[in-house]
Design a protein around this motif. Structure first.
Motif, PDB file in Angstrom:
ATOM      1  N   ALA A   1      53.534  20.389 -17.252  1.00 27.09           N
ATOM      2  CA  ALA A   1      53.122  19.049 -17.879  1.00 27.09           C
ATOM      3  C   ALA A   1      54.128  17.863 -17.368  1.00 27.09           C
ATOM      4  CB  ALA A   1      53.358  19.111 -19.308  1.00 27.09           C
ATOM      5  N   ARG A   2      53.394  17.003 -16.832  1.00 25.91           N
ATOM      6  CA  ARG A   2      54.187  15.905 -16.331  1.00 25.91           C
ATOM      7  C   ARG A   2      54.812  15.123 -17.393  1.00 25.91           C
ATOM      8  NH1 ARG A   2      53.725  13.251 -11.016  1.00 25.91           N
ATOM      9  NH2 ARG A   2      54.236  11.181 -11.103  1.00 25.91           N
ATOM     10  N   ASP A   3      55.982  14.739 -17.276  1.00 25.63           N
ATOM     11  CA  ASP A   3      56.815  14.112 -18.265  1.00 25.63           C
ATOM     12  C   ASP A   3      56.905  12.546 -17.474  1.00 25.63           C
ATOM     13  OD1 ASP A   3      58.576  12.740 -19.722  1.00 25.63           O
ATOM     14  OD2 ASP A   3      59.904  14.415 -20.056  1.00 25.63           O
ATOM     15  N   GLU A   4      56.274  11.611 -18.269  1.00 24.72           N
ATOM     16  CA  GLU A   4      56.122  10.237 -17.770  1.00 24.72           C
ATOM     17  C   GLU A   4      57.454   9.698 -17.769  1.00 24.72           C
ATOM     18  OE1 GLU A   4      53.601   9.134 -16.136  1.00 24.72           O
ATOM     19  OE2 GLU A   4      52.457  10.895 -16.421  1.00 24.72           O
ATOM     20  N   ASP A   5      58.235  10.040 -18.742  1.00 28.24           N
ATOM     21  CA  ASP A   5      59.716   9.398 -18.885  1.00 28.24           C
ATOM     22  C   ASP A   5      60.545   9.624 -17.497  1.00 28.24           C
ATOM     23  OD1 ASP A   5      59.557   8.204 -21.138  1.00 28.24           O
ATOM     24  OD2 ASP A   5      60.392   9.938 -22.388  1.00 28.24           O
ATOM     25  N   ARG A   6      60.294  10.568 -16.842  1.00 28.49           N
ATOM     26  CA  ARG A   6      61.072  10.931 -15.560  1.00 28.49           C
ATOM     27  C   ARG A   6      60.137  10.238 -14.472  1.00 28.49           C
ATOM     28  NH1 ARG A   6      60.232  17.318 -15.978  1.00 28.49           N
ATOM     29  NH2 ARG A   6      61.565  17.825 -17.871  1.00 28.49           N
ATOM     30  N   THR A   7      58.796   9.759 -14.708  1.00 30.01           N
ATOM     31  CA  THR A   7      58.325   9.045 -13.624  1.00 30.01           C
ATOM     32  C   THR A   7      58.805   7.583 -13.628  1.00 30.01           C
ATOM     33  OG1 THR A   7      56.308  10.372 -13.720  1.00 30.01           O
ATOM     34  CG2 THR A   7      56.053   8.288 -12.766  1.00 30.01           C
TER      35      THR A   7
ATOM     36  N   GLN B   1      67.133  10.290 -20.186  1.00 29.06           N
ATOM     37  CA  GLN B   1      68.402  10.140 -20.859  1.00 29.06           C
ATOM     38  C   GLN B   1      69.559   9.813 -19.905  1.00 29.06           C
ATOM     39  OE1 GLN B   1      69.170  14.428 -21.686  1.00 29.06           O
ATOM     40  NE2 GLN B   1      67.475  14.551 -23.295  1.00 29.06           N
ATOM     41  N   ALA B   2      70.475   9.202 -20.705  1.00 32.23           N
ATOM     42  CA  ALA B   2      71.921   8.804 -19.745  1.00 32.23           C
ATOM     43  C   ALA B   2      72.370   9.834 -18.864  1.00 32.23           C
ATOM     44  CB  ALA B   2      72.920   8.301 -20.766  1.00 32.23           C
ATOM     45  N   ARG B   3      72.648   9.742 -17.438  1.00 37.29           N
ATOM     46  CA  ARG B   3      72.939  10.590 -16.644  1.00 37.29           C
ATOM     47  C   ARG B   3      74.548  10.468 -16.495  1.00 37.29           C
ATOM     48  NH1 ARG B   3      72.543  11.313 -10.698  1.00 37.29           N
ATOM     49  NH2 ARG B   3      71.983  13.518 -10.691  1.00 37.29           N
ATOM     50  N   ALA B   4      74.905  11.628 -16.410  1.00 39.46           N
ATOM     51  CA  ALA B   4      76.491  11.647 -16.212  1.00 39.46           C
ATOM     52  C   ALA B   4      77.042  10.651 -15.320  1.00 39.46           C
ATOM     53  CB  ALA B   4      77.131  12.924 -16.016  1.00 39.46           C
TER      54      ALA B   4
END
Length: 368
Positions: A267-273, A280-283
């Protein structure tokens, strides 16, 4: 001879198909003399380089014939047959079908076929600058993609050239000749991966790949959810959700040793797109690296900045952010003694160790 019901029905279906495929608005019936005529004894005209169109279905060929006539003015039947790799008899039948579909084609003695004056395929309208940019873009990417898209770019260029009015063509050609964009070339291996990954993205299928990273000596196998393909720095990259790292990652296609599309769908996650990452905040990168470059190298360093570049300070000092020394040491080595790492100590030690190994390799030369 009067056509029977079967022939009238077939002609009606073909007419509708031609109009739908060509986006042709109804036109008056062609003038007397339309259809195939005295072509066999025509004098030879200038012929474009042959395009390989064997295997094209009839509807596509009918459209391509109209585009050829629109682009070239008049064309002989034998030249059309050579272009589309069919017989002259097939071309005669195609011309007849186009005439029955109310495409106004006229046979000219000694010159072949041509479209009636004023006939065009709407609704395209480009200024010379717009057309030049489209042509420039198509030429820029055609060698960086796989064979299917390369052919699509070639056909798009032919169609664009066909719909340009004669008054604009010279201007467009002059604009195109004055500019060039080189985007690199996709090797056959990369082109094959492009085609497979493009389908996986559209079908939302998980891909299992074996990938080489500069950080590790051995290739790692991982399952990824492919989102999109990007071409930059003359290299194709796959942006995908890596199930091993639980984050969005980029994979150079030339570093993928093997890939396989699985049956599993995701399932495609539009947040990632939208955000490029998980949302989420990346390290933050673990290391901040400060490097002083000699004046003679500064200009070239600015041209080929490392991906971790953050800012430039006075006295030729540049600041980079990376996760580990291996992310930047190979890049620093290319600048030799023109680059001095100021901090952190672990990057200084890693660079010194690498330089020592290089010096040991050539120690016999240094003793002379």
């Amino acid at each position: 001879m009067r056509a029977g019901p079967g022939r009238r029905r077939r002609t009606g279906l073909l007419t509708r198909a031609v109009h739908e495929a060509f986006c042709v608005m109804p036109r008056p019936a062609p003038a007397t003399g339309a259809g195939h005529g005295s072509c066999p004894n025509d004098r030879r005209t200038n012929v474009r380089p042959r395009c390989i169109l064997a295997g094209m279905n009839r509807t596509d060929r009918l459209l391509a014939i109209v585009l050829e006539l629109q682009a070239r003015g008049s064309v002989r039947a034998e030249d059309l047959a050579r272009t589309f790799e069919v017989s002259k008899r097939t071309i005669y039948r195609d011309i007849t079908a186009l005439c029955e579909a109310r495409v106004p084609i006229v046979a000219l003695p000694g010159r072949g076929y041509r479209l009636m004056e004023g006939y065009f395929l709407p609704p395209l309208s480009f200024t010379p600058d717009e057309a030049a940019m489209l042509i420039l873009g198509a030429h820029a990417v055609r060698f960086a993609v796989d064979a299917a898209y390369r052919e699509a770019a070639r056909m798009a260029l032919r169609k664009l050239e066909a719909v340009l009015p004669p008054s604009s063509r010279a201007r467009v050609q002059e604009l195109y000749r004055s500019m060039r964009v080189f985007s690199g070339w996709a090797s056959p291996e990369v082109a094959d991966k492009l085609s497979v990954l493009r389908d996986a993205i559209l079908e939302r299928r998980v891909v299992r790949l074996r990938y080489h990273s500069p950080r590790y000596e051995a290739a790692l196998e991982r399952d990824v959810e492919p989102y999109f393909l990007q071409f930059y720095r003359n290299v194709w990259h796959l942006s995908a959700w890596c199930r091993l790292r639980r984050d969005m990652r980029e994979f150079r296609l030339d570093r993928i040793d093997h890939l396989r599309v699985l049956d599993e769908r995701f399932a495609r996650d539009e947040d990632r797109t939208q955000h490029g990452w998980s949302g989420q905040a990346r390290a933050a990168p673990r290391l901040t690296v400060r490097v002083r470059f000699r004046q003679r190298a500064l200009r070239w360093v600015r041209e080929e900045r490392h991906w971790g570049f953050r800012t430039e300070e006075p006295d030729g000092v540049m600041v980079f952010a990376v996760d580990e020394p291996a992310d930047i040491v190979p890049w620093l080595l290319r600048w030799g003694a023109a680059a001095e790492v100021l901090e952190p100590p672990e990057v200084r030690r890693a660079l010194a160790a690498e330089a020592q190994q290089i010096a040991n390799m050539y120690s016999s030369l240094l003793r002379r």
